[in-house]
Motif scaffolding. Structure first.
Motif, PDB file in Angstrom:
ATOM      1  N   ALA A 105      81.037  22.306  55.811  1.00 38.60           N
ATOM      2  CA  ALA A 105      82.086  20.997  56.455  1.00 38.60           C
ATOM      3  C   ALA A 105      81.547  19.829  56.134  1.00 38.60           C
ATOM      4  O   ALA A 105      82.108  19.329  55.085  1.00 38.60           O
ATOM      5  CB  ALA A 105      82.491  21.703  57.862  1.00 38.60           C
ATOM      6  N   VAL A 106      80.382  19.464  56.464  1.00 38.03           N
ATOM      7  CA  VAL A 106      80.124  17.950  56.230  1.00 38.03           C
ATOM      8  C   VAL A 106      79.445  18.126  54.666  1.00 38.03           C
ATOM      9  O   VAL A 106      79.773  17.330  54.113  1.00 38.03           O
ATOM     10  CB  VAL A 106      78.852  17.852  56.749  1.00 38.03           C
ATOM     11  CG1 VAL A 106      78.872  17.827  58.627  1.00 38.03           C
ATOM     12  CG2 VAL A 106      77.285  18.312  56.986  1.00 38.03           C
ATOM     13  N   ILE A 107      78.911  18.731  53.884  1.00 40.03           N
ATOM     14  CA  ILE A 107      78.361  18.966  52.018  1.00 40.03           C
ATOM     15  C   ILE A 107      80.057  18.709  51.929  1.00 40.03           C
ATOM     16  O   ILE A 107      79.761  18.244  50.664  1.00 40.03           O
ATOM     17  CB  ILE A 107      78.154  20.240  52.347  1.00 40.03           C
ATOM     18  CG1 ILE A 107      76.876  20.570  52.490  1.00 40.03           C
ATOM     19  CG2 ILE A 107      77.692  20.339  50.683  1.00 40.03           C
ATOM     20  CD1 ILE A 107      76.112  19.707  52.448  1.00 40.03           C
ATOM     21  N   LEU A 108      80.940  19.473  52.067  1.00 38.85           N
ATOM     22  CA  LEU A 108      82.346  19.075  51.961  1.00 38.85           C
ATOM     23  C   LEU A 108      82.881  17.704  51.391  1.00 38.85           C
ATOM     24  O   LEU A 108      82.983  17.263  50.828  1.00 38.85           O
ATOM     25  CB  LEU A 108      83.687  20.190  52.361  1.00 38.85           C
ATOM     26  CG  LEU A 108      83.616  21.224  51.625  1.00 38.85           C
ATOM     27  CD1 LEU A 108      84.277  21.943  51.680  1.00 38.85           C
ATOM     28  CD2 LEU A 108      83.954  21.517  49.896  1.00 38.85           C
ATOM     29  N   VAL A 109      82.122  16.447  53.127  1.00 36.72           N
ATOM     30  CA  VAL A 109      82.893  15.714  53.798  1.00 36.72           C
ATOM     31  C   VAL A 109      81.968  14.258  52.455  1.00 36.72           C
ATOM     32  O   VAL A 109      82.407  13.607  51.817  1.00 36.72           O
ATOM     33  CB  VAL A 109      82.647  14.976  54.943  1.00 36.72           C
ATOM     34  CG1 VAL A 109      82.250  13.568  54.685  1.00 36.72           C
ATOM     35  CG2 VAL A 109      83.403  16.010  55.294  1.00 36.72           C
ATOM     36  N   LEU A 110      80.513  15.258  51.864  1.00 35.47           N
ATOM     37  CA  LEU A 110      79.534  14.388  51.290  1.00 35.47           C
ATOM     38  C   LEU A 110      80.020  14.632  49.660  1.00 35.47           C
ATOM     39  O   LEU A 110      80.017  13.496  48.867  1.00 35.47           O
ATOM     40  CB  LEU A 110      78.690  14.809  51.023  1.00 35.47           C
ATOM     41  CG  LEU A 110      77.437  14.459  50.289  1.00 35.47           C
ATOM     42  CD1 LEU A 110      77.196  12.897  50.627  1.00 35.47           C
ATOM     43  CD2 LEU A 110      76.258  14.874  50.490  1.00 35.47           C
ATOM     44  N   LEU A 111      80.739  15.987  48.921  1.00 37.45           N
ATOM     45  CA  LEU A 111      81.493  15.627  47.949  1.00 37.45           C
ATOM     46  C   LEU A 111      82.575  15.202  47.685  1.00 37.45           C
ATOM     47  O   LEU A 111      82.822  13.946  46.719  1.00 37.45           O
ATOM     48  CB  LEU A 111      82.203  17.021  47.495  1.00 37.45           C
ATOM     49  CG  LEU A 111      80.696  18.419  47.842  1.00 37.45           C
ATOM     50  CD1 LEU A 111      81.197  19.795  47.218  1.00 37.45           C
ATOM     51  CD2 LEU A 111      79.919  18.392  46.166  1.00 37.45           C
ATOM     52  N   ILE A 112      83.315  15.102  48.349  1.00 35.60           N
ATOM     53  CA  ILE A 112      85.096  14.053  48.574  1.00 35.60           C
ATOM     54  C   ILE A 112      83.965  12.039  48.518  1.00 35.60           C
ATOM     55  O   ILE A 112      84.762  11.905  47.858  1.00 35.60           O
ATOM     56  CB  ILE A 112      85.242  14.666  50.101  1.00 35.60           C
ATOM     57  CG1 ILE A 112      86.356  15.487  50.144  1.00 35.60           C
ATOM     58  CG2 ILE A 112      86.543  13.465  50.498  1.00 35.60           C
ATOM     59  CD1 ILE A 112      87.347  16.042  51.444  1.00 35.60           C
ATOM     60  N   ALA A 113      83.109  11.500  49.808  1.00 32.13           N
ATOM     61  CA  ALA A 113      82.558  11.056  49.191  1.00 32.13           C
ATOM     62  C   ALA A 113      82.108  10.975  48.066  1.00 32.13           C
ATOM     63  O   ALA A 113      82.344   9.475  47.439  1.00 32.13           O
ATOM     64  CB  ALA A 113      81.343  10.738  50.130  1.00 32.13           C
ATOM     65  N   CYS A 114      81.116  11.834  47.588  1.00 28.76           N
ATOM     66  CA  CYS A 114      80.849  11.525  45.693  1.00 28.76           C
ATOM     67  C   CYS A 114      82.411  11.193  44.875  1.00 28.76           C
ATOM     68  O   CYS A 114      81.797   9.971  43.913  1.00 28.76           O
ATOM     69  CB  CYS A 114      79.803  12.915  45.603  1.00 28.76           C
ATOM     70  SG  CYS A 114      78.390  12.572  46.632  1.00 28.76           S
ATOM     71  N   VAL A 115      83.247  12.075  45.478  1.00 26.09           N
ATOM     72  CA  VAL A 115      83.880  12.231  44.249  1.00 26.09           C
ATOM     73  C   VAL A 115      85.086  10.300  44.711  1.00 26.09           C
ATOM     74  O   VAL A 115      85.120   9.350  43.690  1.00 26.09           O
ATOM     75  CB  VAL A 115      85.718  12.912  44.850  1.00 26.09           C
ATOM     76  CG1 VAL A 115      86.349  13.308  43.630  1.00 26.09           C
ATOM     77  CG2 VAL A 115      84.634  14.101  44.243  1.00 26.09           C
TER      78      VAL A 115
END
Length: 833
Positions: free
Chosen positions: A294-304
């Motif tokens: 879940a937090v990796i998804l949050v990090l991906l969203i942040a990178c996007v």
């Protein structure tokens, strides 16, 4: 030369970022949230599943259990297996050749210790003599257990943990050899373990297993807390693999099944797995990995998000880059400069993220320390080298993910075309396409994360909202243990229980009193049973259900009425006429609308059949299996506790307050009443059932809170990203809108064009995100049964709620850019660069 060039790039990058303070602040904040969340969660993963034990060669430590291949995951302890009796452990130990040593143990157990006439209940371990030798830890004072200490009837010995030695024994350096009473028997303190050692979980002291619980022959029936079957661990011989050990244990299990068909015929397989896996359990590992995902998804969203902001910067800096290219800068030089700026942003984001992580880990550690149940002592939530290495890796990934594509595309533009007033090359169209695709991906990731988080939150909410069938705040309970030192016979335990209920009922503080073997008013016993008139061809044909041993007045104390027949009496005894009371689900399941009275039921014991019990009453349903078991059905029955054979050692006392009193105020009165009966008998786990249930689910509430935070952060980042991209798109299309309006397009048409673009991106993102997570959940549905409590992973209300929420935020994010687009002046727009 390379370092000089890199330093120059960093200086230029810092200068540019300080000029663009808004971009720098937002990018650092977004990346800081993503990196901080990922670092915090990886700290949890590291503590629970990666760091492991600090013992010599911990990779050789394994847990051992027997497996019934056709049983449910719950019966097989979710893959860890079980050891049915101490005799099974002894037979395995004698037959095996894969281990240097093996040990049996009971952990989290009650040990009553009296020192200087002060009785106290401790959480301790009953262990065989090789337990500490296997893990390679010796007492810092005194000696270890030996084979003689572990023999039934030997002089009782005890080893203290460092914490209670300092706290309760004042760090007495002369503690060795002192006499205490352990479980009401004289015992000698022979050692003190090193500071911080509480193996296997959170033990405060240890005493030999067989000295307290001598091995019993196969076939005995010990229910609930009276079960003395040990868990087993071992140390593999050097060079022996897990596969080899598993193969040997399976062969031994089959031999035991052949030699003991009555008790072991179903245990035809075995499990040998790393001790860390055996201790953490598959459910916990799945939840922890899900939280990290879940937090990796949050990090991906942040990178996007940062990537989209970088595209916006690149568009604003198009002339600058074109001029630098015209003056001789190579494409690689421009890419390197922009990547360096991305790296600087990522470094600042990492610093912010690590600070957030330290804060988050500190909050987590304090929340866990305040938890009612002590966690395994080897869970140390600290940011160590492995965690910082993980942070460094995700920093590099964030740099590349957020900066590489914008830098590369920005360097591809035609300098001559860009320098022309109003000229735009193909890069703008490509950038527009990429930013729109990124928004679609961001929405998809957010939708998937929100759906998964909502499913987990709903699961935990289902656990916290369970109806136990009675007023959980209406009674007060406490636990007690009658050990063999003071109560060596079954008759002595029965006599104490009789005296206790009579004294409690005569006490003016209590309206009524009763007893049960249910642990903390949450977990009752369970297993296979038989009903008269039913045909069972094999052992597995017997149904599995719940059963609980209770005294008379138990249902009255809980505020329930017997619906049919009678309650137990104080004279009901298994040696006279075994009786039972069933709940309405049980009666309805087997006899429909007919009366259950007079029918018979019994607990199934393959080794030695038990006596049939005549049903004398029917009571309302109560939740008997607790908030974690969703596989066992509601049907269950009750047996008399006061006249049980064998007599229980552990029971929970229940008292109901008189009118006008609150149940939670009864603690001191109950403690005094028990002390009047036996001054050396401590009570423990006091409280109302409502408090018990809240404490037991405290960890689940923490998980629900974390998933809520992940979802909120992803939601905010998605909204910010969508707003940024729509604003960027409107700015890029200013000339187009001006031309359209000059040719006759009205404001409504322009507004509709912008909103339609956002709607298409939203729709595609929702389809991909919801469809992807649904497919993933469908594939993993079997595993999810262990972590989602009574939740349909395809619950349409959750999917529609997430879609509606994202639609609202998308509409709000598109509204401002769309309204700005409608206010474009055609004359100004036609002169727009």
């Amino acid at each position: 030369m390379i370092l000089d060039s890199f330093r120059q790039d960093v200086r230029v990058g810092l200068r540019m970022l300080f000029k663009e303070k808004a971009f720098c602040f937002l990018a650092v904040l977004v990346l800081g949230l993503g990196i901080g969340g990922a670092t915090t969660q990886f700290t949890v993963v590291n503590a629970i599943m990666l760091r492991g034990f600090s013992f010599p060669h911990p990779e050789q430590l394994v847990g051992v259990g027997l497996i019934d291949p056709k049983a449910t995951d719950q019966v097989n302890n979710f893959g860890a297996g079980q050891i049915p009796t101490a005799q099974d452990y002894e037979d395995i130990k004698a037959a095996q050749k894969s281990f240097t040593m093996m040990a049996g143990y009971l952990s989290g157990s009650t040990i009553n210790l009296t020192y200087k006439n002060t009785p106290q209940r401790y959480t301790g371990g009953y262990v065989t003599e090789d337990m500490f030798k296997i893990v390679g830890v010796s007492p810092v004072m005194g000696r270890d257990f030996n084979a003689e200490d572990n023999k039934p009837g030997a002089e009782k010995t005890v080893i203290l943990g460092d914490e209670i030695w300092r706290r309760d024994f004042n760090a007495d350096p002369n503690i060795l050899g002192q006499s205490v009473r352990v479980n009401s028997k004289a015992a000698t303190i022979i050692g003190v373990m090193p500071p911080g050692f509480k193996f296997p979980f959170s033990e405060e002291l240890w005493t030999p297993l067989y000295n307290e619980f001598p091995p019993t022959p196969r076939g005995g029936l010990f229910l609930g807390a009276n079960n003395r079957a040990p868990a087993v661990l071992g140390r593999l011989k050097p060079g022996v693999t897990l596969d080899q050990a598993n193969a040997e244990m399976i062969a031994i299990a089959r031999h035991l099944a052949e030699d003991n068909p009555k008790t072991n015929q179903n245990f035809t397989s075995a499990s040998v797995q790393p001790l860390l896996n055996a201790f953490t359990g598959v459910q916990l590992r799945q939840i922890v990995w899900a939280m990290l995902a879940a937090v990796i998804l949050v990090l991906l969203i942040a990178c996007v998000n940062v990537m989209n902001m970088q595209f916006g910067r690149a568009a604003l800096r198009a002339k600058e880059l074109a001029i630098r290219g015209a003056l001789g800068a190579t494409r690689w030089r421009l890419v390197r400069q922009m990547l360096t700026e991305s790296f600087v942003v990522a470094v600042f984001g990492t610093v912010a993220g690590v600070l957030i992580a330290y804060w988050g880990v500190d909050l987590l550690a304090r929340a866990i320390k305040a938890a009612p149940f002590p966690l395994p002592y080897w869970w140390q939530f600290t940011i160590d080298g492995r965690v910082l290495t993980f942070t460094l890796v995700i920093t590099l990934i964030a740099t590349v993910a957020s900066g590489l594509v914008p830098a590369f595309l920005s360097s591809r533009g035609s300098a001559a075309e860009i320098l022309k007033e109003g000229g735009r090359g193909n890069t703008s169209r490509l950038v527009n396409l990429i930013t729109r695709v990124l928004v679609v991906g961001q929405i998809a990731l957010t939708a998937a994360l929100l759906i998964a988080a909502t499913l987990q939150i709903k699961s935990i909410r289902n656990q916290t909202k369970l109806d136990y069938g009675y007023d959980e705040n209406g009674v007060y309970a406490a636990r007690m243990a009658l050990m063999e030192g003071a109560y060596p016979t079954e008759d002595s335990r029965r006599d104490f229980f009789m005296r206790a209920v009579r004294a409690l009922r005569a006490n003016s503080q209590f309206e009524s009193a009763a007893m049960t073997d249910r642990f903390r008013m949450t977990f009752a016993g369970g297993g296979q049973y038989e009903v008269d008139g039913q045909n069972y061809l094999t052992d597995r044909d017997r149904p599995r259900g719940n059963f609980e041993s209770v005294s008379d007045n138990y249902f009255l104390t809980l505020g329930l009425k017997v619906l049919e027949g009678r309650d137990f009496t104080i004279d009901d005894s298994d040696t006279k006429q075994p009786v039972a009371i069933v709940n309405t689900s049980f009666a309805r399941k087997y006899w429909g609308n007919q009366s259950a009275l007079g029918h018979q039921v019994r607990v199934f014991n393959p080794g030695q059949p038990t006596a049939w019990r005549t049903i004398v009453g029917v009571v309302p349903d109560m939740l008997m299996q607790g908030p974690f078991d969703q596989q066992t059905e509601a049907a269950g029955f009750y047996m008399p506790l006061l006249g049980a054979t064998p007599a229980t050692q552990f029971c929970t006392i229940l008292v109901r307050p008189r009118a006008g009193q609150r149940a939670e105020t009864l603690g001191p009165a109950l403690s005094r009443a028990v002390a009047d009966l036996d001054s050396n008998l401590p009570t423990y786990f006091p409280g109302t059932p409502a408090a018990f249930h809240k404490e037991i689910l405290s960890g689940n509430r923490l998980i629900a809170t974390l998933f809520t935070i992940f979802g909120i952060v992803a939601f905010i980042l998605s909204a910010v990203g969508l707003y940024g991209v729509m604003s960027f798109s409107v700015n890029q299309r200013t000339q187009e809108f001006g031309i359209r309006m000059a040719l006759g397009a009205d404001a409504k048409r322009i507004f509709r064009m912008v909103m339609t673009q956002g709607a298409w991106q939203l729709g595609i993102g929702l389809v991909i995100g919801a469809g992807g997570i649904a497919l993933l959940l469908g594939v993993a549905s079997a595993a999810l049964k262990n972590i989602l409590f009574k939740v349909n992973v395809f619950d349409p209300s959750i999917y529609f709620a997430v879609a509606g929420l994202l639609t609202l935020v998308a509409a709000a994010s598109c509204l401002v850019p769309a309204r700005r687009a409608t206010r474009v002046d055609p004359m100004i727009a036609l002169r727009y660069e």
